[in-house]
Scaffold this motif. Structure first.
Motif, PDB file in Angstrom:
ATOM      1  N   UNK A 144     -24.675   4.180  -9.226  1.00 14.96           N
ATOM      2  CA  UNK A 144     -23.371   3.505  -9.184  1.00 14.96           C
ATOM      3  C   UNK A 144     -23.134   2.850  -7.818  1.00 14.96           C
ATOM      4  N   UNK A 145     -23.503   3.556  -6.752  1.00 15.40           N
ATOM      5  CA  UNK A 145     -23.295   3.004  -5.410  1.00 15.40           C
ATOM      6  C   UNK A 145     -24.182   1.791  -5.173  1.00 15.40           C
ATOM      7  N   UNK A 146     -25.450   1.894  -5.562  1.00 17.78           N
ATOM      8  CA  UNK A 146     -26.373   0.767  -5.397  1.00 17.78           C
ATOM      9  C   UNK A 146     -25.925  -0.415  -6.245  1.00 17.78           C
ATOM     10  N   UNK A 147     -25.444  -0.123  -7.447  1.00 19.19           N
ATOM     11  CA  UNK A 147     -24.971  -1.190  -8.332  1.00 19.19           C
ATOM     12  C   UNK A 147     -23.771  -1.912  -7.725  1.00 19.19           C
ATOM     13  N   UNK A 148     -22.868  -1.156  -7.098  1.00 13.86           N
ATOM     14  CA  UNK A 148     -21.703  -1.766  -6.447  1.00 13.86           C
ATOM     15  C   UNK A 148     -22.139  -2.707  -5.330  1.00 13.86           C
ATOM     16  N   UNK A 149     -23.102  -2.245  -4.520  1.00 12.34           N
ATOM     17  CA  UNK A 149     -23.595  -3.075  -3.409  1.00 12.34           C
ATOM     18  C   UNK A 149     -24.243  -4.351  -3.942  1.00 12.34           C
ATOM     19  N   UNK A 150     -25.154  -4.180  -4.921  1.00  9.04           N
ATOM     20  CA  UNK A 150     -25.879  -5.341  -5.461  1.00  9.04           C
ATOM     21  C   UNK A 150     -24.933  -6.308  -6.165  1.00  9.04           C
ATOM     22  N   UNK A 151     -23.968  -5.778  -6.895  1.00 13.88           N
ATOM     23  CA  UNK A 151     -23.031  -6.630  -7.624  1.00 13.88           C
ATOM     24  C   UNK A 151     -22.166  -7.440  -6.680  1.00 13.88           C
ATOM     25  N   UNK A 152     -21.790  -6.825  -5.565  1.00 11.94           N
ATOM     26  CA  UNK A 152     -20.969  -7.515  -4.577  1.00 11.94           C
ATOM     27  C   UNK A 152     -21.778  -8.569  -3.825  1.00 11.94           C
ATOM     28  N   UNK A 153     -23.039  -8.244  -3.530  1.00  8.26           N
ATOM     29  CA  UNK A 153     -23.871  -9.152  -2.746  1.00  8.26           C
ATOM     30  C   UNK A 153     -24.449 -10.288  -3.581  1.00  8.26           C
ATOM     31  N   UNK A 154     -24.939  -9.954  -4.777  1.00  8.97           N
ATOM     32  CA  UNK A 154     -25.662 -10.937  -5.601  1.00  8.97           C
ATOM     33  C   UNK A 154     -25.014 -11.029  -6.976  1.00  8.97           C
ATOM     34  N   UNK A 155     -23.841 -11.585  -7.087  1.00  9.00           N
ATOM     35  CA  UNK A 155     -23.174 -11.679  -8.389  1.00  9.00           C
ATOM     36  C   UNK A 155     -23.987 -12.501  -9.380  1.00  9.00           C
ATOM     37  N   UNK A 156     -24.131 -11.979 -10.590  1.00 12.18           N
ATOM     38  CA  UNK A 156     -24.862 -12.684 -11.631  1.00 12.18           C
ATOM     39  C   UNK A 156     -26.352 -12.423 -11.636  1.00 12.18           C
ATOM     40  N   UNK A 157     -26.919 -11.996 -10.514  1.00 15.52           N
ATOM     41  CA  UNK A 157     -28.369 -11.787 -10.416  1.00 15.52           C
ATOM     42  C   UNK A 157     -28.722 -10.360 -10.010  1.00 15.52           C
ATOM     43  N   UNK A 158     -27.719  -9.505  -9.923  1.00 15.66           N
ATOM     44  CA  UNK A 158     -27.932  -8.210  -9.287  1.00 15.66           C
ATOM     45  C   UNK A 158     -28.733  -7.217 -10.135  1.00 15.66           C
ATOM     46  N   UNK A 159     -28.661  -7.308 -11.458  1.00 17.86           N
ATOM     47  CA  UNK A 159     -29.261  -6.277 -12.309  1.00 17.86           C
ATOM     48  C   UNK A 159     -30.766  -6.180 -12.139  1.00 17.86           C
ATOM     49  N   UNK A 178     -29.906 -11.616  -1.169  1.00 13.01           N
ATOM     50  CA  UNK A 178     -28.793 -12.535  -1.436  1.00 13.01           C
ATOM     51  C   UNK A 178     -29.043 -13.891  -0.785  1.00 13.01           C
ATOM     52  N   UNK A 179     -29.533 -13.885   0.446  1.00 11.65           N
ATOM     53  CA  UNK A 179     -29.827 -15.148   1.135  1.00 11.65           C
ATOM     54  C   UNK A 179     -30.870 -15.954   0.378  1.00 11.65           C
ATOM     55  N   UNK A 180     -31.889 -15.250  -0.147  1.00 11.07           N
ATOM     56  CA  UNK A 180     -32.943 -15.939  -0.882  1.00 11.07           C
ATOM     57  C   UNK A 180     -32.439 -16.472  -2.222  1.00 11.07           C
ATOM     58  N   UNK A 181     -31.527 -15.747  -2.841  1.00 10.51           N
ATOM     59  CA  UNK A 181     -31.008 -16.158  -4.142  1.00 10.51           C
ATOM     60  C   UNK A 181     -29.961 -17.278  -4.019  1.00 10.51           C
ATOM     61  N   UNK A 182     -29.074 -17.158  -3.040  1.00 12.89           N
ATOM     62  CA  UNK A 182     -27.925 -18.068  -2.949  1.00 12.89           C
ATOM     63  C   UNK A 182     -28.011 -19.059  -1.795  1.00 12.89           C
ATOM     64  N   UNK A 183     -28.953 -18.840  -0.870  1.00 13.97           N
ATOM     65  CA  UNK A 183     -29.134 -19.723   0.296  1.00 13.97           C
ATOM     66  C   UNK A 183     -27.908 -19.769   1.208  1.00 13.97           C
ATOM     67  N   UNK A 184     -27.103 -18.709   1.234  1.00 13.60           N
ATOM     68  CA  UNK A 184     -25.969 -18.649   2.193  1.00 13.60           C
ATOM     69  C   UNK A 184     -25.483 -17.206   2.298  1.00 13.60           C
TER      70      UNK A 184
END
Length: 248
Positions: free
Chosen positions: A66-81, A242-248
């Motif tokens: 749950x904690x890792x999912x929260x971090x990933x979801x916040x950082x990489x929305x749409x691509x976190x799973x 996140x930087x690699x996925x979103x470039x910002x």
């Protein structure tokens, strides 16, 4: 053990060496295997028939997930799973090896720069591949801040680009040194205080209370450091993804 740093010596246990091969198993290798084995055992205890069992280990894994999912979801929305399995294993691997190092007379693999820089270098290579595959040549935009291509600011693009690339490459060093240095310093301090307690209080056992109390307090602190450093390493890794996925 003569010096506090002697606990970090890498010692060969088994070696095959000739003109064609140099295969060595060290104490570091053994403890890395132990760390991986413990993670597999935890997953085996927590899961049965591909279902999460609500036991002690199941709750630990569920909370971690749950904690890792929260971090990933916040950082990489749409691509976190797609990155959750990797980040969970990364966190558990670092945490397990950090905690193993706190067992008396054990070995701390994550206090060695060669281990942490190999881990961080592998991560950064993977992150770069993700960015290049997804964005192709546009990945270069990661090193050129938005709004810099207007007016006089265009002249600064080469300098800023060089600084950004250098900063990107330095992530390998900063990510690895942060983890190794924190564990190295903490474990060294524990050994110094333990040696002090044994050496200077052997004639007056009552005086052992002071170093023992201090040692216990620092030991609890080191457990916190082990958890926090695993969390920080995972968080920074997610930031780089996140930087690699979103470039910002």
């Amino acid at each position: 053990m003569n010096t506090p740093l002697e606990q970090f010596l890498i010692k060969p246990i088994f070696r095959i060496y000739n003109n064609w091969i140099d295969f060595t198993i060290t104490n570091s290798t053994i403890y890395l295997i132990i760390g991986i084995s413990l993670i597999l055992i935890i997953f085996n205890l927590a899961f049965k028939d591909n279902k999460l069992i609500k036991g002690r280990w199941g709750l630990v894994l569920e909370t971690t997930y749950k904690k890792i999912e929260e971090i990933a979801k916040e950082m990489i929305p749409g691509e976190y799973k797609r990155y959750i399995p990797f980040t969970i294993i990364l966190f558990l691997f670092i945490l397990t090896n950090n905690l193993i190092g706190l067992v008396p007379y054990s070995f701390t693999t994550t206090a060695h720069f060669i281990v942490t820089i190999t881990l961080s270098l592998t991560i950064m290579i993977g992150v770069t591949i993700i960015g290049v595959v997804k964005h192709k040549f546009n990945f270069i935009n990661l090193f050129i801040p938005q709004g810099l291509n207007q007016g006089f600011l265009r002249l600064m693009i080469p300098l800023i680009f060089f600084i950004e690339v250098l900063s990107y490459l330095m992530r390998v060093i900063s990510l690895s040194v942060r983890l190794a240095a924190n564990l190295l310093s903490g474990h060294t301090l524990l050994k110094i205080i333990a040696n002090f307690g044994l050496k200077y209080t052997i004639s007056f056992p009552i005086l052992l209370i002071l170093p023992l109390g201090l040692l216990s307090a620092i030991y609890v602190l080191e457990i916190g450091v082990a958890i926090i450093q695993a969390y920080v390493f995972t968080l920074l890794t997610t930031t780089y993804i996140k930087d690699a996925e979103l470039l910002h």
